[in-house]
Write a protein that holds these residues in place. Structure first.
Motif, mmCIF file in Angstrom:
data_model
loop_
_atom_site.group_PDB
_atom_site.id
_atom_site.type_symbol
_atom_site.label_atom_id
_atom_site.label_comp_id
_atom_site.label_asym_id
_atom_site.label_seq_id
_atom_site.Cartn_x
_atom_site.Cartn_y
_atom_site.Cartn_z
ATOM 1 N N ASN A 22 39.739 46.660 -25.208
ATOM 2 C CA ASN A 22 40.644 46.929 -26.153
ATOM 3 C C ASN A 22 41.322 45.556 -26.796
ATOM 4 O O ASN A 22 41.296 44.576 -26.054
ATOM 5 C CB ASN A 22 41.952 47.390 -25.452
ATOM 6 N N ALA A 23 41.685 45.520 -28.024
ATOM 7 C CA ALA A 23 41.957 44.698 -28.587
ATOM 8 C C ALA A 23 43.613 44.214 -28.621
ATOM 9 O O ALA A 23 44.016 43.311 -28.846
ATOM 10 C CB ALA A 23 41.494 44.598 -30.157
ATOM 11 N N PHE A 24 43.989 45.295 -28.292
ATOM 12 C CA PHE A 24 45.701 45.338 -28.437
ATOM 13 C C PHE A 24 46.234 45.782 -26.955
ATOM 14 O O PHE A 24 45.500 46.629 -26.302
ATOM 15 C CB PHE A 24 46.087 46.326 -29.556
ATOM 16 N N LYS A 25 47.325 45.156 -26.414
ATOM 17 C CA LYS A 25 47.974 45.670 -25.447
ATOM 18 C C LYS A 25 48.659 47.289 -25.707
ATOM 19 O O LYS A 25 48.717 47.257 -26.771
ATOM 20 C CB LYS A 25 48.915 44.425 -24.752
ATOM 21 N N GLN A 26 49.190 47.511 -24.523
ATOM 22 C CA GLN A 26 49.917 48.777 -24.975
ATOM 23 C C GLN A 26 51.171 48.625 -25.866
ATOM 24 O O GLN A 26 51.503 49.688 -26.405
ATOM 25 C CB GLN A 26 50.383 49.412 -23.401
ATOM 26 N N GLY A 28 51.214 47.051 -28.317
ATOM 27 C CA GLY A 28 50.805 46.603 -29.657
ATOM 28 C C GLY A 28 50.490 45.092 -29.934
ATOM 29 O O GLY A 28 49.714 44.916 -30.976
ATOM 30 N N THR A 29 50.920 44.326 -29.073
ATOM 31 C CA THR A 29 50.357 42.830 -29.338
ATOM 32 C C THR A 29 48.957 42.534 -28.941
ATOM 33 O O THR A 29 48.405 43.436 -28.139
ATOM 34 C CB THR A 29 51.287 41.950 -28.318
ATOM 35 N N SER A 30 48.292 41.627 -29.548
ATOM 36 C CA SER A 30 46.929 41.763 -29.523
ATOM 37 C C SER A 30 46.736 40.886 -28.029
ATOM 38 O O SER A 30 47.642 39.877 -27.601
ATOM 39 C CB SER A 30 46.496 40.785 -30.640
ATOM 40 N N HIS A 31 45.544 41.178 -27.530
ATOM 41 C CA HIS A 31 45.005 40.200 -26.265
ATOM 42 C C HIS A 31 44.740 38.801 -26.655
ATOM 43 O O HIS A 31 44.125 38.758 -28.014
ATOM 44 C CB HIS A 31 43.895 40.969 -25.736
ATOM 45 N N GLU A 32 44.580 37.843 -25.953
ATOM 46 C CA GLU A 32 44.596 36.513 -26.338
ATOM 47 C C GLU A 32 43.071 36.422 -25.540
ATOM 48 O O GLU A 32 43.002 36.529 -24.329
ATOM 49 C CB GLU A 32 45.524 35.530 -25.821
#
Length: 73
Positions: A22-26, A28-32
């Motif tokens: 997944n590119a985004f956390k729950q 809505g912020t993006s994963h680093e």
């Protein structure tokens, strides 16, 4: 010679595999993401699959990080 005694192949010419994350956390912020320092063919790309934005990481198939991503729950 057992697999445990075999040195992992993580060179530029190693066979590679990918895993989609997944590119985004729950929230809505993006994963680093950080490069895999032990895996020379490592690279990442952002892809869209069925309208969903994913992060695709490529690793040498022998890479410990790749094995964790693929086989750990």
């Amino acid at each position: 010679m057992s697999d445990e005694s075999r040195e992992p192949n993580v060179t530029y010419s190693a066979p590679v595999g990918s895993v989609d994350l997944n590119a985004f956390k729950q929230d809505g912020t993006s994963h680093e993401i950080w490069p895999c320092n032990d895996c020379l063919p490592w690279h990442a790309e952002v892809v869209r699959v069925d309208g969903e934005v994913l992060l695709r990481e490529w690793h040498a198939v022998d890479c410990e990080q790749f094995q964790r991503l693929v086989f750990d729950d």
